[in-house]
Scaffold this active site. Sequence first.
Site, mmCIF file in Angstrom:
data_model
loop_
_atom_site.group_PDB
_atom_site.id
_atom_site.type_symbol
_atom_site.label_atom_id
_atom_site.label_comp_id
_atom_site.label_asym_id
_atom_site.label_seq_id
_atom_site.Cartn_x
_atom_site.Cartn_y
_atom_site.Cartn_z
ATOM 1 C CB ALA A 120 -0.764 -0.106 1.238
ATOM 2 C CG PHE A 121 -0.182 5.611 -0.628
ATOM 3 C CD1 PHE A 121 -1.523 5.453 0.371
ATOM 4 C CD2 PHE A 121 0.150 6.829 -0.239
ATOM 5 C CE1 PHE A 121 -1.945 6.522 1.160
ATOM 6 C CE2 PHE A 121 -0.293 7.839 0.522
ATOM 7 C CZ PHE A 121 -1.527 7.559 1.187
ATOM 8 C CE LYS A 122 -2.752 5.402 5.133
ATOM 9 N NZ LYS A 122 -3.675 5.043 4.231
ATOM 10 C CG ASP A 123 4.442 -0.126 2.631
ATOM 11 O OD1 ASP A 123 4.512 -0.391 3.705
ATOM 12 O OD2 ASP A 123 4.047 -1.104 1.657
ATOM 13 C CG LEU A 126 4.002 4.820 7.688
ATOM 14 C CD1 LEU A 126 2.798 4.183 7.685
ATOM 15 C CD2 LEU A 126 4.532 5.339 9.094
#
Length: 560
Positions: A120-123, A126
Amino acid sequence: MSSHTASQRYLSTRGGSYDLSFEDVVLKGLANDGGLFIPEEIPSLPADWESKWKNHSFEELAFEIFSLYVSPSEIPAADLKELIRKSYSTFRAQDRTPTVTLDEKNNVHLLELFHGPTFAFKDVALQFLGNLFEYFLVRRNKGKAESDKEHLTVIGATSGDTGSAAIYGLRGKKDVSVFIMHPRGKVSPVQEAQMTTVLDANVHNLAVDGTFDDCQDFVKALFADEAINKTHRLAAVNSINWARILAQITYYFAAYFSLIRSPSYTAGSQVRFVVPTGNFGDILAGYFAKRMGLPAEKLVIATNENDILNRFWKFGHYEKKAVHGREAEGGLKEDGVEAHAEGVKETLSPAMDILVSSNFERLLWFLAYQVYGASASSVAEKRKIAGEKVQGWLNDLKTKDGFGVEQAILDAASADFESDRVSDQQTLQTIKDVYLSTASQAGPKASANNGTAGTLTKNGNYILDPHSAVGIAAALRSVERVPASTHHISLATAHPAKFSSAVELALVGQPDFDFKTVLPEQFVGLEDKEKRVTVVQKSEGLSGIRSLIVKRVEDEKLAA
Ligand SMILES: *Cc1c(COP(=O)(O)O)cnc(C)c1O
C-alpha cells in the site's frame, strides 16, 4: 533576508509555535497547541530542475526534494542519502513507484504506489519515517549509558490498513518500540496476519476486545495520560507527521518525469493528478509539489461516499454532516450529537472512510495566509493572521461540527484543486470496466521507465483495488472537462490483493477472472505463519494498558 536559505524551519498551523527544526517536528508529530507542523516557507525548485532531474532515479529525486526541506546542518547530505537508500531498498519495483498507461486514448495513467513491503502507498512514507526515528534516536543516544538512553514508544490504532505499514516501517529499529492496537476479530484475515506475523521484539500487536473507536480512545487516553508521559516519550505515526507528507512529494515528480519521457507525451500538454483521498495527506504532498513549481494544472480530490472534502469544494462548508443550504445550518448545534452518531459510512474503500480529514488543516493555513494575510505588512503578521484564522475554524469544527468559509477562500482553494465523489456502485463498475477494457487493448503499457505493472492477469487485464478505482472513476470524469491533450495521472494506492473481497464482488463471473493469478507470493500461506499478538480486554482500562506498555518496554530494554 538572506537569499541563501540553508535552513528550513517549521511552525504550527494554530500559531502556537515557530522556528522549530525538522527533528523537532518529526519527533513531536503534533504541536503543543493542537496544530500541525508546516514549513515556514515552501521552497522553490532550482531554475534548472527540469533538465537536471529529468533522468534521476527515485532515490535521487527524493534526495533533491528532501534537501529543500531539511537543512544539511540537521542531516548531513551523506546521511540523508543513506536514509533514503535504506528506505526504498525494501521496494520490489526497480522504479519504486512506476507509472503505467491504463487508457491510451484518454491519456490516463496510473501511478503505482503499492510496491513496498505491505502493498500500500503508506509504505512510501512509513519506510522513511521509521529510519528517520531511528537515526535521530541513535544520534541522541550516542555515548550515553544504557539507562540514560532516550527511547521512543510509538502508539497507534488501526482498523486494518495502516497498522501493517507502520509495523513494517518500525520493525527492528533501535531505541523504538511500537504498539499497534486493532479491534480483535474485526480486521480482515490478511490484514491481521500482515501485522501479527512480524515477530521483531520491538513490535507489539494488541488485539482489543472492542471496536476501532475503542482502540482510538485508548490511544487518545494514553497521549493525554500524565503518568506515562512522565516516563515515556510517546510518538504517533499517523498521517499528521510532517515527514510522511514530505516523503510523498517525491512520487509526484517521479510520475511527472516518467510521463514527459514517454513517447505518448507531447510537449506542453497539461498534466492533472487525481488522488483517492481520505485524510488529505497524499494529495497535500501534491499541493506542495505544485507550489514548489511542478507544472500540474490541477489536483483532483477523489472521495468515496465519506465526502466532507467534496462538499467543501462544492459549497464552501466544511461540515461533519451533510447539510443543505442555510436553514440546516442553524440547526446544526442542536443536531451536533446526532451528527456524531451518524458517523462514518463504511464503504468498499475503507482506508478513505473518514469523518474529517486531519491534514486539511495544513491547506487551510496556506489559504488563510494568502487571502487574509495579503494586506498585512510583515511576514510575521501574515503568519499570525493565518494561525488565528485556522484556530477559529478548527474551534468551530469542534464545537459546532463545522464551519463555512468566504468565497475568496473557496476561490483560492479552487485554483489548485477540483473535487469529485465516487459511490461504491461506481467503484465496482470502474473495477469491472477497467478489467474488461484493458484486456481488449492487450494490457496497459508500462511507461518509458519500464514499470512493473503489478496487478495484471495473464491476459493483460488490469485489476484495480477499490481505492485506486475511486481515483480512476474521478479521472475518467475529469477527462470530459478538459482539452483532449490533457494527461491524467491517477494514484494507485493499494494492491488489489489487500482488498480482495471488493475486487471479487466486482469481477466475479468475468472472463478468466481468478484471483490467484494476481496474488503476491508474500500473501500465500501468510495466515498460517507464526503470530505474536496480545489480547487486551476493554475492561482493563487505561491503567491496564499503561502497565502492559511499561512492562513491555522494560523487557525490551533488558533484552537489548
Ligand atoms: C491511507 C489510504 C488512502 C488515503 O490517503 P490519505 O493520505 O489519507 O488521503 C487511500 N488509499 C489507501 C489504500 C490508503 O491506505
